[in-house]
Scaffold this motif. Structure first.
Motif, PDB file in Angstrom:
ATOM      1  N   SER A   2      74.545  -0.091  52.125  1.00  0.00           N
ATOM      2  CA  SER A   2      74.146   0.992  53.020  1.00  0.00           C
ATOM      3  C   SER A   2      74.068   0.495  54.454  1.00  0.00           C
ATOM      4  CB  SER A   2      72.798   1.583  52.590  1.00  0.00           C
ATOM      5  OG  SER A   2      71.794   0.586  52.567  1.00  0.00           O
ATOM      6  N   CYS A   3      74.100   1.423  55.372  1.00  0.00           N
ATOM      7  CA  CYS A   3      74.086   1.081  56.798  1.00  0.00           C
ATOM      8  C   CYS A   3      73.310   2.154  57.561  1.00  0.00           C
ATOM      9  CB  CYS A   3      75.514   0.982  57.330  1.00  0.00           C
ATOM     10  SG  CYS A   3      75.636   0.528  59.078  1.00  0.00           S
ATOM     11  N   GLN A   4      72.391   1.716  58.403  1.00  0.00           N
ATOM     12  CA  GLN A   4      71.641   2.631  59.255  1.00  0.00           C
ATOM     13  C   GLN A   4      72.435   2.945  60.520  1.00  0.00           C
ATOM     14  OE1 GLN A   4      68.519   3.992  59.038  1.00  0.00           O
ATOM     15  NE2 GLN A   4      67.881   3.086  57.095  1.00  0.00           N
ATOM     16  N   VAL A   5      72.420   4.184  60.924  1.00  0.00           N
ATOM     17  CA  VAL A   5      72.910   4.586  62.246  1.00  0.00           C
ATOM     18  C   VAL A   5      71.715   5.194  62.970  1.00  0.00           C
ATOM     19  CG1 VAL A   5      74.486   6.062  63.553  1.00  0.00           C
ATOM     20  CG2 VAL A   5      75.239   5.013  61.400  1.00  0.00           C
TER      21      VAL A   5
ATOM     22  N   GLU B 276      65.326  -5.258  55.426  1.00  0.00           N
ATOM     23  CA  GLU B 276      66.109  -4.032  55.440  1.00  0.00           C
ATOM     24  C   GLU B 276      65.183  -2.810  55.490  1.00  0.00           C
ATOM     25  OE1 GLU B 276      66.922  -3.020  50.741  1.00  0.00           O
ATOM     26  OE2 GLU B 276      68.513  -3.982  51.872  1.00  0.00           O
ATOM     27  N   ARG B 277      65.558  -1.865  56.307  1.00  0.00           N
ATOM     28  CA  ARG B 277      64.799  -0.624  56.508  1.00  0.00           C
ATOM     29  C   ARG B 277      63.399  -0.875  57.068  1.00  0.00           C
ATOM     30  NH1 ARG B 277      66.924   0.058  51.248  1.00  0.00           N
ATOM     31  NH2 ARG B 277      68.750   1.435  51.179  1.00  0.00           N
ATOM     32  N   SER B 278      63.165  -2.063  57.584  1.00  0.00           N
ATOM     33  CA  SER B 278      61.869  -2.374  58.191  1.00  0.00           C
ATOM     34  C   SER B 278      61.606  -1.424  59.349  1.00  0.00           C
ATOM     35  CB  SER B 278      61.866  -3.834  58.664  1.00  0.00           C
ATOM     36  OG  SER B 278      61.045  -4.023  59.775  1.00  0.00           O
ATOM     37  N   LEU B 279      60.417  -0.814  59.354  1.00  0.00           N
ATOM     38  CA  LEU B 279      60.080   0.110  60.429  1.00  0.00           C
ATOM     39  C   LEU B 279      60.026  -0.609  61.774  1.00  0.00           C
ATOM     40  CD1 LEU B 279      59.365   3.013  61.127  1.00  0.00           C
ATOM     41  CD2 LEU B 279      56.956   2.465  60.710  1.00  0.00           C
ATOM     42  N   THR B 280      59.521  -1.856  61.780  1.00  0.00           N
ATOM     43  CA  THR B 280      59.477  -2.602  63.042  1.00  0.00           C
ATOM     44  C   THR B 280      60.887  -2.867  63.557  1.00  0.00           C
ATOM     45  OG1 THR B 280      59.237  -4.617  61.688  1.00  0.00           O
ATOM     46  CG2 THR B 280      57.230  -3.722  62.696  1.00  0.00           C
ATOM     47  N   HIS B 281      61.819  -3.152  62.660  1.00  0.00           N
ATOM     48  CA  HIS B 281      63.196  -3.356  63.114  1.00  0.00           C
ATOM     49  C   HIS B 281      63.806  -2.055  63.624  1.00  0.00           C
ATOM     50  CE1 HIS B 281      63.442  -7.430  61.255  1.00  0.00           C
ATOM     51  NE2 HIS B 281      64.325  -7.585  62.225  1.00  0.00           N
ATOM     52  N   MET B 282      63.514  -0.948  62.966  1.00  0.00           N
ATOM     53  CA  MET B 282      64.072   0.323  63.439  1.00  0.00           C
ATOM     54  C   MET B 282      63.505   0.681  64.810  1.00  0.00           C
ATOM     55  SD  MET B 282      64.893   2.786  60.210  1.00  0.00           S
ATOM     56  CE  MET B 282      63.310   2.829  59.396  1.00  0.00           C
TER      57      MET B 282
ATOM     58  N   VAL C 112      73.116   2.438  67.594  1.00  0.00           N
ATOM     59  CA  VAL C 112      72.956   1.158  66.913  1.00  0.00           C
ATOM     60  C   VAL C 112      73.287   1.334  65.430  1.00  0.00           C
ATOM     61  CG1 VAL C 112      71.341  -0.686  66.280  1.00  0.00           C
ATOM     62  CG2 VAL C 112      71.196   0.389  68.546  1.00  0.00           C
ATOM     63  N   PHE C 113      74.147   0.455  64.924  1.00  0.00           N
ATOM     64  CA  PHE C 113      74.508   0.432  63.507  1.00  0.00           C
ATOM     65  C   PHE C 113      73.915  -0.844  62.906  1.00  0.00           C
ATOM     66  CE2 PHE C 113      77.269   3.367  65.394  1.00  0.00           C
ATOM     67  CZ  PHE C 113      78.099   4.013  64.494  1.00  0.00           C
ATOM     68  N   SER C 114      73.291  -0.738  61.743  1.00  0.00           N
ATOM     69  CA  SER C 114      72.685  -1.924  61.128  1.00  0.00           C
ATOM     70  C   SER C 114      72.866  -1.893  59.610  1.00  0.00           C
ATOM     71  CB  SER C 114      71.195  -2.012  61.469  1.00  0.00           C
ATOM     72  OG  SER C 114      70.627  -3.201  60.928  1.00  0.00           O
ATOM     73  N   PRO C 115      73.664  -2.834  59.075  1.00  0.00           N
ATOM     74  CA  PRO C 115      73.907  -2.850  57.630  1.00  0.00           C
ATOM     75  C   PRO C 115      72.718  -3.421  56.861  1.00  0.00           C
ATOM     76  CG  PRO C 115      75.007  -4.720  58.642  1.00  0.00           C
ATOM     77  CD  PRO C 115      74.421  -3.897  59.770  1.00  0.00           C
ATOM     78  N   ASN C 116      72.461  -2.867  55.701  1.00  0.00           N
ATOM     79  CA  ASN C 116      71.468  -3.416  54.779  1.00  0.00           C
ATOM     80  C   ASN C 116      72.199  -4.381  53.845  1.00  0.00           C
ATOM     81  OD1 ASN C 116      69.238  -1.824  55.747  1.00  0.00           O
ATOM     82  ND2 ASN C 116      70.129  -0.080  54.690  1.00  0.00           N
TER      83      ASN C 116
ATOM     84  N   PRO D 113      62.124   2.341  51.069  1.00  0.00           N
ATOM     85  CA  PRO D 113      63.182   3.350  50.949  1.00  0.00           C
ATOM     86  C   PRO D 113      63.613   3.809  52.336  1.00  0.00           C
ATOM     87  CG  PRO D 113      61.045   4.360  50.588  1.00  0.00           C
ATOM     88  CD  PRO D 113      60.790   2.882  50.738  1.00  0.00           C
ATOM     89  N   ASN D 114      64.748   4.460  52.383  1.00  0.00           N
ATOM     90  CA  ASN D 114      65.175   5.039  53.652  1.00  0.00           C
ATOM     91  C   ASN D 114      64.180   6.111  54.096  1.00  0.00           C
ATOM     92  OD1 ASN D 114      66.880   5.623  55.841  1.00  0.00           O
ATOM     93  ND2 ASN D 114      67.752   7.350  54.730  1.00  0.00           N
ATOM     94  N   ARG D 115      63.822   6.133  55.365  1.00  0.00           N
ATOM     95  CA  ARG D 115      62.861   7.107  55.876  1.00  0.00           C
ATOM     96  C   ARG D 115      63.179   7.413  57.326  1.00  0.00           C
ATOM     97  NH1 ARG D 115      57.513   3.208  56.362  1.00  0.00           N
ATOM     98  NH2 ARG D 115      58.623   1.359  57.025  1.00  0.00           N
ATOM     99  N   PRO D 116      62.870   8.611  57.770  1.00  0.00           N
ATOM    100  CA  PRO D 116      63.193   8.985  59.144  1.00  0.00           C
ATOM    101  C   PRO D 116      62.193   8.407  60.138  1.00  0.00           C
ATOM    102  CG  PRO D 116      62.132  10.814  58.025  1.00  0.00           C
ATOM    103  CD  PRO D 116      62.337   9.745  56.989  1.00  0.00           C
ATOM    104  N   LEU D 117      62.689   8.141  61.326  1.00  0.00           N
ATOM    105  CA  LEU D 117      61.811   7.743  62.430  1.00  0.00           C
ATOM    106  C   LEU D 117      61.057   8.959  62.957  1.00  0.00           C
ATOM    107  CD1 LEU D 117      64.072   5.341  64.508  1.00  0.00           C
ATOM    108  CD2 LEU D 117      61.875   4.744  63.486  1.00  0.00           C
ATOM    109  N   GLN D 118      59.962   8.689  63.650  1.00  0.00           N
ATOM    110  CA  GLN D 118      59.265   9.770  64.334  1.00  0.00           C
ATOM    111  C   GLN D 118      60.187  10.326  65.428  1.00  0.00           C
ATOM    112  OE1 GLN D 118      58.195   6.650  63.837  1.00  0.00           O
ATOM    113  NE2 GLN D 118      55.969   6.525  63.719  1.00  0.00           N
ATOM    114  N   PRO D 119      60.262  11.652  65.561  1.00  0.00           N
ATOM    115  CA  PRO D 119      61.197  12.269  66.511  1.00  0.00           C
ATOM    116  C   PRO D 119      61.008  11.813  67.957  1.00  0.00           C
ATOM    117  CG  PRO D 119      60.350  13.907  64.988  1.00  0.00           C
ATOM    118  CD  PRO D 119      59.564  12.655  64.745  1.00  0.00           C
ATOM    119  N   ASN D 120      59.804  11.363  68.325  1.00  0.00           N
ATOM    120  CA  ASN D 120      59.610  10.924  69.708  1.00  0.00           C
ATOM    121  C   ASN D 120      60.172   9.523  69.941  1.00  0.00           C
ATOM    122  OD1 ASN D 120      57.484   9.897  68.022  1.00  0.00           O
ATOM    123  ND2 ASN D 120      56.405   9.254  69.861  1.00  0.00           N
ATOM    124  N   ILE D 121      60.594   8.839  68.860  1.00  0.00           N
ATOM    125  CA  ILE D 121      61.137   7.486  68.987  1.00  0.00           C
ATOM    126  C   ILE D 121      62.649   7.483  68.838  1.00  0.00           C
ATOM    127  CG2 ILE D 121      61.193   5.190  67.925  1.00  0.00           C
ATOM    128  CD1 ILE D 121      58.249   5.604  67.191  1.00  0.00           C
TER     129      ILE D 121
END
Length: 353
Positions: A82-85, A126-132, A146-150, A24-32
């Motif tokens: 969906s698309c990640q920004v 898609e939504r891979s944490l390693t990719h983010m 960075v914009f990345s479409p799912n 699922p969509n999830r936020p990155l750690q704020p330090n990243i």
């Protein structure tokens, strides 16, 4: 497994299993970094028609998908993806309010961005944490959002669904007000092949191309014909299955369940599927290609770069080979080679965008 078992495999079940394990969509750690997911809706105004008959069956499939999108839009039920920004907290956006810079609209009329197509053999990613994390590192070194479409995934959605979604995303980004010369296309593995496919379509349809491209371990040969598929087996983490195995990654994304045949092999050599077989790779923007010395795709990538260099202006295509590294080594961002690769991408983007 044998080729004869292909029609007996329930790939719908395989697709359900893959979907069940998608994140699922999830936020990155704020330090990243900071990220937000948006919906891209393909309304009638964003629909396209692919006038590229020389790509044969791939062209026919693309036009069928485009016609389906147009019909759905006209019925008031437009398709969406969906698309990640994402932005790094260590970029020039660090002092900005994340809520103000994570929308999809340009932050100013001449904003420069990176449109990144993730890898994962067209089936996962898609939504891979390693990719983010990869996006965050590139945002940091390049100083860009960075914009990345799912995009739709195989085997539920066979090729060229992924290429169609990526092309439509690029056109949608332009409709928001971004200028082609302010966009860099980037991608790894299958995503790298999608970048090349989008560039070929833009060139052949006489559309405006982005300013540059970054390819990390691009999967440029779906037939996996290079000698390094044998030579580097003990060094890379990728499986080296024979093409007649129905669970070979190529067979999974390209018409899953169909038996492998000489006809399929010919179809896989379409430049939109396997860019290394393109007879004309001219008209490409400045391009940075990175690969690992020990990856299975090494020889395929090397052959592709040689062709692109031959067909384009001298000094516009750059190949970096990282010793002892496997496929898409930037996913292992703790490695020194990965950090050097991120720095090089940042420098390339700043110079050509």
């Amino acid at each position: 497994m044998s080729n004869d078992t292909s029609p007996m495999i329930d790939f719908a079940f395989v697709a359900d299993y893959i979907a069940m394990n998608n994140l699922p969509n999830r936020p990155l750690q704020p330090n990243i970094g900071y990220n937000r997911e948006h919906n891209i809706v393909f309304n009638t105004s964003s629909c396209v028609e692919y006038n590229v008959p020389h790509y044969g069956l791939s062209s026919d499939k693309l036009n069928q998908m485009a016609a389906s999108d147009k019909q759905l839009a006209q019925m008031g039920r437009p398709r969406s993806i969906s698309c990640q920004v994402l932005m790094s907290t260590q970029s020039e956006f660090a002092d900005c309010d994340p809520n103000g810079v994570l929308g999809m609209d340009p932050l100013h009329p001449h904003e420069r961005i990176i449109l990144y197509f993730h890898g994962g053999a067209y089936c996962v990613g898609e939504r891979s944490l390693t990719h983010m994390h990869v996006y965050a590192h590139i945002s940091r070194t390049a100083g860009r959002r960075v914009f990345s479409p799912n995009y739709r995934l195989a085997p539920r959605h066979g090729f060229p669904s992924q290429l169609h979604d990526c092309f439509m995303t690029y056109k949608y980004i332009l409709s928001l007000g971004f200028e082609p010369q302010n966009i860099v296309l980037a991608g790894d593995s299958a995503g790298g092949a999608l970048v090349i496919g989008v560039l070929l379509l833009l060139r052949d349809m006489k559309c405006s191309s982005p300013s540059a491209a970054v390819l990390v371990s691009p999967w440029v040969d779906a037939t996996c014909s290079g000698d390094s598929w044998t030579r580097n087996q003990q060094f890379d983490y990728l499986p080296a299955l024979p093409l007649n195995d129905p669970f070979h990654p190529t067979r999974m994304f390209y018409d899953a369940g169909r038996k492998f045949s000489p006809t399929m092999l010919e179809e896989l050599q379409c430049p939109l599927v396997s860019p290394v077989f393109g007879s004309d790779l001219s008209g490409m923007p400045p391009m940075l290609v990175q690969m690992g010395r020990n990856e299975l795709l090494h020889d395929d990538i090397d052959k592709f770069v040689t062709k692109v260099k031959h067909d384009n202006k001298q000094g516009s295509v750059f190949l970096e080979t990282y010793e002892h590294m496997p496929h898409v080594f930037v996913l292992f961002d703790f490695a020194d080679a990965a950090q050097r690769a991120f720095s090089s991408i940042g420098s390339f983007v700043r110079e050509h965008n």
